[in-house]
Design a protein around this motif. Structure first.
Motif, PDB file in Angstrom:
ATOM      1  N   MET A 223       0.942  -0.970   0.130  1.00  0.00           N
ATOM      2  CA  MET A 223      -0.031  -0.065   0.223  1.00  0.00           C
ATOM      3  C   MET A 223       0.823   1.235   0.046  1.00  0.00           C
ATOM      4  SD  MET A 223      -3.211   1.096   2.469  1.00  0.00           S
ATOM      5  CE  MET A 223      -1.833   1.167   3.989  1.00  0.00           C
ATOM      6  N   ILE A 224       0.672   2.200  -1.042  1.00  0.00           N
ATOM      7  CA  ILE A 224       1.606   3.343  -1.314  1.00  0.00           C
ATOM      8  C   ILE A 224       1.012   4.344  -0.428  1.00  0.00           C
ATOM      9  CG2 ILE A 224       2.359   4.895  -2.633  1.00  0.00           C
ATOM     10  CD1 ILE A 224       2.300   2.874  -4.994  1.00  0.00           C
ATOM     11  N   LYS A 225       1.816   5.177   0.374  1.00  0.00           N
ATOM     12  CA  LYS A 225       1.230   6.267   1.351  1.00  0.00           C
ATOM     13  C   LYS A 225       1.785   7.649   0.864  1.00  0.00           C
ATOM     14  CE  LYS A 225       1.058   3.194   5.435  1.00  0.00           C
ATOM     15  NZ  LYS A 225       1.510   3.096   6.852  1.00  0.00           N
ATOM     16  N   THR A 226       1.095   8.395   1.426  1.00  0.00           N
ATOM     17  CA  THR A 226       1.336   9.905   0.925  1.00  0.00           C
ATOM     18  C   THR A 226       2.807  10.464   1.330  1.00  0.00           C
ATOM     19  OG1 THR A 226       0.403  10.946   3.084  1.00  0.00           O
ATOM     20  CG2 THR A 226      -1.069  10.702   1.112  1.00  0.00           C
ATOM     21  N   ASP A 227       3.484   9.617   2.450  1.00  0.00           N
ATOM     22  CA  ASP A 227       4.719   9.909   2.595  1.00  0.00           C
ATOM     23  C   ASP A 227       5.856   9.433   2.003  1.00  0.00           C
ATOM     24  OD1 ASP A 227       4.395   7.680   4.098  1.00  0.00           O
ATOM     25  OD2 ASP A 227       5.130   8.397   6.214  1.00  0.00           O
ATOM     26  N   SER A 228       5.430   8.585   0.884  1.00  0.00           N
ATOM     27  CA  SER A 228       6.519   7.847   0.321  1.00  0.00           C
ATOM     28  C   SER A 228       6.963   8.554  -1.153  1.00  0.00           C
ATOM     29  CB  SER A 228       6.055   6.513   0.013  1.00  0.00           C
ATOM     30  OG  SER A 228       4.972   6.824  -1.009  1.00  0.00           O
ATOM     31  N   ARG A 229       8.169   8.466  -1.396  1.00  0.00           N
ATOM     32  CA  ARG A 229       8.570   9.198  -2.661  1.00  0.00           C
ATOM     33  C   ARG A 229       7.965   8.820  -3.923  1.00  0.00           C
ATOM     34  NH1 ARG A 229      15.192   8.615  -2.627  1.00  0.00           N
ATOM     35  NH2 ARG A 229      15.506   9.665  -0.704  1.00  0.00           N
ATOM     36  N   THR A 230       7.326   7.509  -4.068  1.00  0.00           N
ATOM     37  CA  THR A 230       6.403   7.223  -5.189  1.00  0.00           C
ATOM     38  C   THR A 230       5.090   7.747  -5.059  1.00  0.00           C
ATOM     39  OG1 THR A 230       5.990   4.905  -4.032  1.00  0.00           O
ATOM     40  CG2 THR A 230       7.666   4.969  -5.640  1.00  0.00           C
ATOM     41  N   GLY A 231       4.639   7.955  -3.873  1.00  0.00           N
ATOM     42  CA  GLY A 231       3.373   8.388  -3.791  1.00  0.00           C
ATOM     43  C   GLY A 231       3.249   9.884  -4.126  1.00  0.00           C
ATOM     44  N   ARG A 232       4.424  10.585  -3.505  1.00  0.00           N
ATOM     45  CA  ARG A 232       4.305  12.135  -3.878  1.00  0.00           C
ATOM     46  C   ARG A 232       4.561  12.218  -5.499  1.00  0.00           C
ATOM     47  NH1 ARG A 232       8.487  13.901   1.268  1.00  0.00           N
ATOM     48  NH2 ARG A 232       6.555  13.754   2.946  1.00  0.00           N
ATOM     49  N   LEU A 233       5.517  11.376  -6.019  1.00  0.00           N
ATOM     50  CA  LEU A 233       5.726  11.502  -7.351  1.00  0.00           C
ATOM     51  C   LEU A 233       4.334  11.587  -8.008  1.00  0.00           C
ATOM     52  CD1 LEU A 233       7.654  12.010  -9.768  1.00  0.00           C
ATOM     53  CD2 LEU A 233       7.679   9.362  -9.925  1.00  0.00           C
ATOM     54  N   ALA A 234       3.472  10.472  -7.790  1.00  0.00           N
ATOM     55  CA  ALA A 234       2.277  10.228  -8.439  1.00  0.00           C
ATOM     56  C   ALA A 234       1.420  11.512  -8.097  1.00  0.00           C
ATOM     57  CB  ALA A 234       1.319   9.073  -8.246  1.00  0.00           C
ATOM     58  N   LEU A 235       1.475  12.128  -6.983  1.00  0.00           N
ATOM     59  CA  LEU A 235       0.575  13.279  -6.639  1.00  0.00           C
ATOM     60  C   LEU A 235       1.056  14.535  -7.468  1.00  0.00           C
ATOM     61  CD1 LEU A 235       0.166  12.801  -2.756  1.00  0.00           C
ATOM     62  CD2 LEU A 235      -1.649  12.418  -4.684  1.00  0.00           C
ATOM     63  N   ALA A 236       2.265  14.445  -7.381  1.00  0.00           N
ATOM     64  CA  ALA A 236       2.909  15.836  -8.329  1.00  0.00           C
ATOM     65  C   ALA A 236       2.528  15.623  -9.614  1.00  0.00           C
ATOM     66  CB  ALA A 236       4.576  15.675  -8.033  1.00  0.00           C
ATOM     67  N   VAL A 237       2.799  14.621 -10.537  1.00  0.00           N
ATOM     68  CA  VAL A 237       2.427  14.498 -11.713  1.00  0.00           C
ATOM     69  C   VAL A 237       0.848  14.794 -12.008  1.00  0.00           C
ATOM     70  CG1 VAL A 237       2.099  12.876 -13.786  1.00  0.00           C
ATOM     71  CG2 VAL A 237       4.128  12.813 -12.428  1.00  0.00           C
ATOM     72  N   ALA A 238       0.200  14.109 -11.160  1.00  0.00           N
ATOM     73  CA  ALA A 238      -1.564  14.257 -11.248  1.00  0.00           C
ATOM     74  C   ALA A 238      -1.834  15.797 -11.120  1.00  0.00           C
ATOM     75  CB  ALA A 238      -2.098  13.579 -10.144  1.00  0.00           C
ATOM     76  N   HIS A 239      -1.066  16.428 -10.160  1.00  0.00           N
ATOM     77  CA  HIS A 239      -1.214  18.065  -9.896  1.00  0.00           C
ATOM     78  C   HIS A 239      -0.847  18.615 -11.094  1.00  0.00           C
ATOM     79  CE1 HIS A 239      -1.393  21.626  -7.471  1.00  0.00           C
ATOM     80  NE2 HIS A 239      -0.275  22.010  -7.982  1.00  0.00           N
ATOM     81  N   CYS A 240       0.180  18.436 -11.619  1.00  0.00           N
ATOM     82  CA  CYS A 240       0.638  19.127 -12.744  1.00  0.00           C
ATOM     83  C   CYS A 240      -0.375  18.969 -13.960  1.00  0.00           C
ATOM     84  CB  CYS A 240       2.013  18.631 -13.374  1.00  0.00           C
ATOM     85  SG  CYS A 240       3.373  18.954 -12.233  1.00  0.00           S
ATOM     86  N   ALA A 241      -0.896  17.642 -14.295  1.00  0.00           N
ATOM     87  CA  ALA A 241      -1.985  17.634 -15.158  1.00  0.00           C
ATOM     88  C   ALA A 241      -3.042  17.981 -14.985  1.00  0.00           C
ATOM     89  CB  ALA A 241      -1.980  16.022 -15.452  1.00  0.00           C
ATOM     90  N   GLY A 242      -3.727  17.950 -14.134  1.00  0.00           N
ATOM     91  CA  GLY A 242      -4.690  18.735 -13.434  1.00  0.00           C
ATOM     92  C   GLY A 242      -5.064  20.136 -13.398  1.00  0.00           C
ATOM     93  N   MET A 243      -3.788  20.735 -13.152  1.00  0.00           N
ATOM     94  CA  MET A 243      -3.593  22.162 -13.036  1.00  0.00           C
ATOM     95  C   MET A 243      -2.900  22.779 -14.189  1.00  0.00           C
ATOM     96  SD  MET A 243      -4.858  23.085 -10.043  1.00  0.00           S
ATOM     97  CE  MET A 243      -3.929  24.780  -9.606  1.00  0.00           C
ATOM     98  N   VAL A 244      -2.924  22.144 -15.266  1.00  0.00           N
ATOM     99  CA  VAL A 244      -2.551  22.434 -16.744  1.00  0.00           C
ATOM    100  C   VAL A 244      -2.748  24.005 -17.114  1.00  0.00           C
ATOM    101  CG1 VAL A 244      -4.025  21.326 -18.234  1.00  0.00           C
ATOM    102  CG2 VAL A 244      -1.488  21.888 -19.004  1.00  0.00           C
ATOM    103  N   ASP A 245      -4.162  24.314 -16.539  1.00  0.00           N
ATOM    104  CA  ASP A 245      -4.583  25.510 -17.092  1.00  0.00           C
ATOM    105  C   ASP A 245      -3.744  26.452 -16.513  1.00  0.00           C
ATOM    106  OD1 ASP A 245      -6.479  26.812 -14.491  1.00  0.00           O
ATOM    107  OD2 ASP A 245      -6.317  24.760 -14.549  1.00  0.00           O
ATOM    108  N   LEU A 246      -3.263  26.599 -15.091  1.00  0.00           N
ATOM    109  CA  LEU A 246      -2.528  27.584 -14.561  1.00  0.00           C
ATOM    110  C   LEU A 246      -1.224  27.940 -15.176  1.00  0.00           C
ATOM    111  CD1 LEU A 246      -2.750  29.227 -12.041  1.00  0.00           C
ATOM    112  CD2 LEU A 246      -1.265  27.518 -10.858  1.00  0.00           C
TER     113      LEU A 246
END
Length: 384
Positions: free
Chosen positions: A1-24
């Protein structure tokens, strides 16, 4: 189970944030491409981007209240996957009606993925810090996007923009499938609050409305910074250099916000942020000299990124369930959705000066709304 404090979890959240906030990041290139390569007028170009953002708002409105009942990984992966397909399809047509439908579909799908991304960040141990981390990733993405995409569009044509968007969404779908983390366990306070059936504290809506106002001003002006520079005769090369500078400058606000989390009063930040944004907006809109235009444009996104990081932390503190932060796409994009079409209408009717004046007035409203949030913020901080 991947958690928010793991490197892989943060990487996935970072990529998702960039994609979802592409308009900015992409608004000036997006609107500029629709005007220059698809021959749409400012109002039409703004309306297409608005449809993407309205779709994202609707998705956030649907899924944010249900964040704690649904699994984030499949929702994010499917959302970004459908958004990728819609953008790839958009690269194959120049018809306004077809582009309108595809923009709306892409917006709803990307907004779904972004809602679960922000809700997961809000349910982490330190939402302010993690939101700052994904904000730094957005800054790095801005450098790459603004440094390369305008040249690709100029060389290969408008459809390349949608291929780039589709590629970004596809990457987010893949990383979400492989590594999207689960939210941290709910605290006892969160479980009790949710079990009681209470609604979110009403004062939270002042913060949400204030962020939305800043997003309106941001999107109104940022959508047209490329056109302002070109129409005032500054030249494509110099305007492109300013866009690249935006990306470089955007690397720093989130990092600085993380470092200053416990050194600067969040109340001061959320009151000062809209004021700075309004002054910069007016400068961009009315300046006739390249130097003033370039400086104001290069740092224009900074107040939004810096202020929103602190506001995100405040909302996470006031709502322990994560539902308010899961609604981040709605609060940002309901403003951003209004911005491009409202900005296009103002430019068409009153020119760029009217655009800057309207942005300044909206930022004044944001200051008033943030001020209404302050008494509850103080109470929350005083509670043991």
């Amino acid at each position: 189970m991947i958690k928010t404090d793991s490197r892989t979890g943060r990487l996935a959240l970072a990529v998702a944030h960039c994609a979802g906030m592409v308009d900015l990041v992409a608004l000036p290139v997006w609107v500029g491409t629709l005007i220059a390569h698809y021959a749409f007028d400012p109002q039409q170009a703004g309306a297409l981007v608005t449809l993407f953002l309205v779709g994202a708002v609707l998705a956030s409105a649907v899924f944010a209240p249900r964040f704690h009942r649904l699994r984030g990984r499949p929702a994010a992966a499917l959302g970004f996957g459908v958004a990728a397909a819609a953008f790839f399809a958009a690269s194959t047509t120049t018809a306004f009606n077809q582009l309108a439908v595809l923009h709306a579909v892409a917006g709803f799908s990307a907004g779904t993925g972004l809602s679960f991304t922000h809700g997961t960040i809000g349910r982490s141990a330190n939402p302010h810090r993690l939101f700052a981390i994904v904000g730094m990733a957005l800054g790095a993405f801005a450098v790459l996007f603004l440094g390369g995409t305008p040249q690709l569009v100029a060389a290969l044509g408008g459809p390349v923009l949608f291929i780039v968007f589709g590629g970004v969404m596809a990457l987010a779908a893949i990383t979400s499938t492989l590594a999207f983390p689960v939210p941290d366990e709910e605290s006892q306070a969160s479980q009790s609050f949710r079990a009681s059936g209470q609604r979110l504290p009403g004062v939270i809506w002042y913060g949400i409305a204030a962020i939305s106002c800043m997003a309106v001003a941001q999107a109104m002006v940022f959508s047209f910074v490329e056109r302002v520079g070109v129409d005032r005769g500054f030249g494509t090369e110099r305007v492109t250099a300013v866009l690249i500078a935006i990306g470089l400058v955007n690397l720093f606000p989130a990092a600085i916000a993380a470092l200053l989390q416990r050194r600067v009063d969040a109340r001061t930040v959320v009151l000062a942020g809209p004021a700075v944004q309004g002054v910069l907006a007016l400068t961009i809109a009315v300046s006739s000299g390249f130097e003033a235009y370039a400086l104001a444009t290069a740092v224009f996104v900074v107040p939004m990124l810096f202020t929103h990081t602190f506001a995100f932390g405040l909302l996470a503190k006031l709502d322990v369930t994560g539902r308010a932060t899961a609604a981040t796409p709605a609060m940002l994009m309901i403003g951003s959705a209004i911005g491009p079409v409202l900005g296009g209408t103002l430019v068409k009717a009153f020119g760029y000066g009217g655009l800057g004046a309207a942005a300044l007035l909206i930022d004044i409203v944001a200051i008033v709304l943030f001020a209404r949030l302050m008494p509850t913020t103080r109470s929350a901080e005083a509670t043991p």
